[in-house]
Write an enzyme that holds these catalytic residues in place. Structure first.
Site, mmCIF file in Angstrom:
data_model
loop_
_atom_site.group_PDB
_atom_site.id
_atom_site.type_symbol
_atom_site.label_atom_id
_atom_site.label_comp_id
_atom_site.label_asym_id
_atom_site.label_seq_id
_atom_site.Cartn_x
_atom_site.Cartn_y
_atom_site.Cartn_z
ATOM 1 N N LYS A 19 86.226 77.399 144.968
ATOM 2 C CA LYS A 19 87.227 77.721 145.997
ATOM 3 C C LYS A 19 88.111 78.882 145.557
ATOM 4 O O LYS A 19 88.408 79.767 146.344
ATOM 5 C CB LYS A 19 88.133 76.510 146.284
ATOM 6 C CG LYS A 19 87.420 75.265 146.727
ATOM 7 C CD LYS A 19 88.406 74.158 147.083
ATOM 8 C CE LYS A 19 89.289 73.703 145.926
ATOM 9 N NZ LYS A 19 88.567 73.001 144.854
ATOM 10 N N ARG A 94 94.894 68.227 149.948
ATOM 11 C CA ARG A 94 93.984 67.429 149.134
ATOM 12 C C ARG A 94 94.072 65.951 149.489
ATOM 13 O O ARG A 94 93.377 65.138 148.878
ATOM 14 C CB ARG A 94 94.362 67.586 147.664
ATOM 15 C CG ARG A 94 93.461 68.539 146.872
ATOM 16 C CD ARG A 94 94.041 68.643 145.496
ATOM 17 N NE ARG A 94 93.139 68.993 144.469
ATOM 18 C CZ ARG A 94 93.106 70.200 143.896
ATOM 19 N NH1 ARG A 94 93.845 71.178 144.356
ATOM 20 N NH2 ARG A 94 92.319 70.411 142.881
ATOM 21 N N ARG A 133 84.588 75.453 131.328
ATOM 22 C CA ARG A 133 85.638 76.358 131.790
ATOM 23 C C ARG A 133 86.641 76.667 130.671
ATOM 24 O O ARG A 133 87.100 75.759 129.978
ATOM 25 C CB ARG A 133 86.359 75.721 132.981
ATOM 26 C CG ARG A 133 87.177 76.722 133.745
ATOM 27 C CD ARG A 133 87.130 76.450 135.214
ATOM 28 N NE ARG A 133 88.154 75.485 135.605
ATOM 29 C CZ ARG A 133 88.447 75.246 136.872
ATOM 30 N NH1 ARG A 133 87.826 75.849 137.849
ATOM 31 N NH2 ARG A 133 89.371 74.368 137.169
ATOM 32 N N ARG A 167 91.732 74.128 129.242
ATOM 33 C CA ARG A 167 92.916 73.480 129.824
ATOM 34 C C ARG A 167 92.807 71.974 129.644
ATOM 35 O O ARG A 167 91.701 71.428 129.659
ATOM 36 C CB ARG A 167 92.962 73.760 131.343
ATOM 37 C CG ARG A 167 93.618 75.039 131.719
ATOM 38 C CD ARG A 167 93.413 75.472 133.161
ATOM 39 N NE ARG A 167 93.124 74.440 134.140
ATOM 40 C CZ ARG A 167 92.754 74.689 135.398
ATOM 41 N NH1 ARG A 167 92.632 75.938 135.821
ATOM 42 N NH2 ARG A 167 92.519 73.714 136.236
ATOM 43 N N ARG A 178 89.420 63.915 137.787
ATOM 44 C CA ARG A 178 89.557 64.858 138.912
ATOM 45 C C ARG A 178 88.457 64.632 139.937
ATOM 46 O O ARG A 178 88.692 64.687 141.148
ATOM 47 C CB ARG A 178 89.511 66.300 138.402
ATOM 48 C CG ARG A 178 90.793 66.682 137.688
ATOM 49 C CD ARG A 178 90.602 67.926 136.866
ATOM 50 N NE ARG A 178 90.445 69.116 137.671
ATOM 51 C CZ ARG A 178 89.982 70.274 137.204
ATOM 52 N NH1 ARG A 178 89.609 70.363 135.949
ATOM 53 N NH2 ARG A 178 89.905 71.311 137.983
HETATM 54 P P1 AMP Z 1 93.240 73.210 140.950
HETATM 55 O O1 AMP Z 1 93.474 74.435 140.139
HETATM 56 O O2 AMP Z 1 93.307 73.463 142.436
HETATM 57 O O3 AMP Z 1 91.989 72.468 140.551
HETATM 58 O O4 AMP Z 1 94.455 72.217 140.656
HETATM 59 C C1 AMP Z 1 94.744 71.780 139.344
HETATM 60 C C2 AMP Z 1 95.589 70.520 139.386
HETATM 61 O O5 AMP Z 1 96.825 70.763 140.077
HETATM 62 C C3 AMP Z 1 94.970 69.341 140.117
HETATM 63 O O6 AMP Z 1 94.065 68.591 139.307
HETATM 64 C C4 AMP Z 1 96.208 68.537 140.487
HETATM 65 O O7 AMP Z 1 96.727 67.840 139.379
HETATM 66 C C5 AMP Z 1 97.205 69.648 140.848
HETATM 67 N N1 AMP Z 1 97.130 70.003 142.282
HETATM 68 C C6 AMP Z 1 96.763 71.212 142.801
HETATM 69 N N2 AMP Z 1 96.807 71.201 144.137
HETATM 70 C C7 AMP Z 1 97.207 69.947 144.492
HETATM 71 C C8 AMP Z 1 97.425 69.306 145.729
HETATM 72 N N3 AMP Z 1 97.233 69.932 146.904
HETATM 73 N N4 AMP Z 1 97.838 68.003 145.710
HETATM 74 C C9 AMP Z 1 98.040 67.356 144.553
HETATM 75 N N5 AMP Z 1 97.840 67.891 143.344
HETATM 76 C C10 AMP Z 1 97.423 69.185 143.305
#
Ligand code: AMP
Length: 221
Positions: A19, A94, A133, A167, A178
């Site tokens: 994404k 989400r 990653r 990370r 996740r």
């Molecule tokens: P991402 O980089 O989009 O995979 O997001 C990394 C982490 O940020 C996720 O595993 C969540 O802990 C948090 N996060 C990002 N976007 C959201 C969201 N819309 N709702 C809740 N947690 C989020």
């Protein structure tokens, strides 16, 4: 000049579905901002703000940050003038409450309809992608040891920082968490947006440019 319609886009898909990469390309192509809640939360964490410290607890464990936190962030961001021609939401919504909140915010701001693209990738492929990653500890740019390595080993292409890291949320236990969070809380949005007649699904496996082509075709079609 004919005014372009608003492009209010959501990219939906599991962690590691691509994404972020696709959103960055679409943002350049359409001249609209990419809004990544993951990037916003990571920036808050790096800056050590109270919100960043709160979010860190959840993120490191691979759990979703509470809805109220992310909804507030996105609502503020959507008020900015650069989102008027449209925006690409990457990693938001989400959960169903986030999707409901987004509809309410867009209505309140008098914004046009949403379009949702599901970037479909099998869970086994997501596991493989997330497993390799690595990220820049300074600017947050991310790479994959096998699929998209940095040009110079262990060095960030974007800011030159040496010493790329895994990370906390890309470690094995967090990856499994996740993927569970996605299946339990985010996957129901596929049904939610399908029922609303807003969702199109594309195959997210393949060369980056080919996947981008599928997204653009889905939007134009
Ligand atoms: P991402 O980089 O989009 O995979 O997001 C990394 C982490 O940020 C996720 O595993 C969540 O802990 C948090 N996060 C990002 N976007 C959201 C969201 N819309 N709702 C809740 N947690 C989020």
């Amino acid at each position: 000049m004919v005014a372009q319609p608003e492009r209010n886009l959501i990219l939906l898909g599991g962690p590691g579905a691509g994404k972020g990469t696709q959103s960055q390309r679409l943002a350049v192509r359409f001249g609209i901002p990419q809004i990544s809640t993951g990037d916003m939360l990571r920036a808050a964490r790096r800056e050590g703000t109270p919100l960043g410290k709160e979010a860190d607890k959840y993120m490191a464990a691979g759990q979703l940050v509470p809805d109220s936190v992310v909804i507030g962030l996105v609502e503020e961001r959507l008020k900015a003038a650069d989102t008027k021609p449209g925006f690409i939401l990457d990693g938001f919504p989400r959960t169903v409450p986030q999707a409901d909140a987004l509809s309410a915010v867009l209505k309140k701001l008098g914004r046009g309809p949403l379009r949702v693209i599901e970037v479909a990738v099998a869970e086994s492929v997501l596991h493989e992608r997330l497993g390799g990653r690595i990220s820049c500890p300074k600017c947050g740019a991310s790479y994959h040891v096998k699929f998209t390595p940095p040009k110079v080993a262990d060095t960030c292409d974007t800011c030159g920082t040496k010493g790329l890291i895994t990370r906390a949320d890309d470690k094995p236990e967090a990856i499994s968490q996740r993927l569970r969070e996605y299946a339990d809380k985010t996957a129901p949005l596929i049904d939610y947006y399908t029922k609303a007649g807003l969702l199109k699904r594309i195959d997210g496996v393949g060369d980056l440019e080919i996947v981008l082509g599928r997204v653009v075709q889905a939007l134009d079609g």
